[in-house]
Design an enzyme around this catalytic site. Structure first.
Site: not given
Ligand code: GLA
Length: 419
Positions: A169, A224
């Site tokens: 990430d 997301d």
């Molecule tokens: C980010 C990623 C998500 C998830 C969250 C976890 O937002 O894009 O897919 O992994 O972190 O905290």
């Protein structure tokens, strides 16, 4: 007269020492390039088709533990999803405990009392693979220790635990260069020596499709996903609906292919949208050759959700060996047509209804040209058999196609030449 041999000897000696220097230089360069090849390379044999599996985040967030992961692995086998092609069981954020005095990360012993190695062994015993999550910055998006400065220790740990997949990430990165950060973790994985699929998650911010082909096996292209088909939360990075994500893929198809995919984020099938919306979401992700990572509770899903996720014909579109991402052929108000060239000169055509009313549409078969993949088909010259991949209806291209596309739904056809 006497000087000549001396000169020759000198010449000989000089040549031989030059040769030795060159020889040594070549060895050093050879070793350096070998080292470069050993470390500065992802595991190229992985993700020849988009990866398929499950991830804990969309449904469970930080509410995870080893029992959930074991039960999910069990459910993946029992529901036939493993047989349908789903292989990876991935633990997202929040599995972390603390780093020890030597810098090694530990699991949260309350959530994972048996430890990660035992969990990996359990998942492997089911014929599945296991994935884990970290972050290129100082802390993960949920505030746990990130891998910045600990890449090699972390990769070594993951390899030691038996991990097969790393989602990496991009939170708390404090201005670091994404290319350097992701290449460092790629090199660390390589050095640790265990093949791990490297799933990059920097939300498309630095346009990784332009530079990450040799870094990761997939890269997120957007913020997301959120379980809504057509919502707009002022463009919020943390809440992208299905259609918002789709609209951001249009220019990206030339960057995807075997071993390096545009990742449209994990699936929200079974997480609250209607069955038509779920079918559309799943079909679009399949057509656009995105990884298919389920994000629902596999232990308690409805039969309809299971049947959507296990539709082998739709999965075959996603897993086609050519690995060509679909393109948008036409857009007519609420209607869109997406086309994907497939192996054996087959084609997939998807009709999407973005609107809130069912649509009737008559398609006059014609020729289709894909300039980028240099593939074309002329439905007026050769007769093709079509199969509807959701209803199993059949027909051929001698007569115009009359389709009814449900609101927020799709019709997906696979066309094969009649020989
Ligand atoms: C980010 C990623 C998500 C998830 C969250 C976890 O937002 O894009 O897919 O992994 O972190 O905290």
């Amino acid at each position: 007269m006497q000087k000549v041999p001396v000169a020759n000897e000198y010449l000989y000696a000089k040549t031989s020492s030059t040769n030795i220097v060159i020889f040594l230089l070549l060895i050093v360069l050879g070793l350096a390039s070998l080292a470069k090849n050993v470390h500065a390379q992802k595991f190229t044999e992985l993700a020849q088709t988009p990866q398929m599996g499950w991830n804990s985040w969309n449904k469970f967030g930080c509410n995870i533990n080893e029992q959930l992961i074991r039960e999910t692995a069990d459910a993946m086998v029992a529901t036939g999803l493993k047989d349908a092609g789903y292989i990876y069981v991935n633990i997202d954020d929040c599995w972390h405990g603390e780093r020890d005095s030597l810098g090694y990360i530990h699991v949260n012993a309350k959530r994972f009392p048996s430890g990660m190695k035992a969990l990996a062994e359990y998942v492997h015993s089911k014929g599945l693979k296991i994935g884990i999550y970290s972050d290129a910055g100082h802390t993960t998006c949920a505030g746990f220790p990130g891998s910045s400065g600990y890449e090699f220790k972390d990769a070594f740990n993951y390899a030691n635990w038996g991990i097969d997949y790393l989602k990496y990430d991009w939170c708390d990165t404090r201005g670091i260069n994404p290319q350097i950060a992701y290449n460092t973790m790629r090199d660390a994985i390589r050095k640790a020596g265990r093949p791990m699929l490297f799933s990059m998650c920097e939300w498309g911010e630095s346009k990784p499709w332009l530079w990450a082909k040799d870094t990761g096996h997939s890269w997120r292209t957007t913020g997301d996903i959120y379980a809504c088909f057509d919502c707009n939360f002022n463009g919020a990075l943390s809440a992208q609906s299905v259609l918002r994500i789709l609209d951001q893929q249009v220019e990206l198809r030339q960057y995807a292919g075997p071993g390096h995919w545009n990742d449209m984020d994990m699936l929200e099938v079974g997480n609250g949208m209607s069955d038509d919306e779920d079918r559309a979401h799943f079909s679009l992700w399949a057509m656009l050759a995105s990884p298919l990572i389920m994000g629902n509770d596999l232990r308690s899903m409805s039969a309809e959700t299971r049947n959507i996720l296990a539709n082998k014909n739709i999965i075959a579109i996603n897993q086609d060996a050519l690995g060509i991402q679909a393109f948008k052929l036409r857009s007519l108000g609420a209607l869109e047509m997406w086309v994907k060239p497939l192996s054996n000169n087959d084609w997939a055509i998807l009709f999407l209804n973005r609107g809130l009313n069912a649509l009737q549409y008559t398609y006059q078969w014609q020729s289709i040209e894909d300039e980028w993949s240099k593939r074309s088909v002329d439905f007026t010259k050769k007769n093709y058999l079509w199969r509807d991949l959701w209803t199993n209806g059949q027909g051929n291209t001698k007569t115009p196609l009359a389709v009814e596309i449900p609101a927020h739904g799709v019709v997906v056809l696979r066309l094969s030449e009649m020989r």
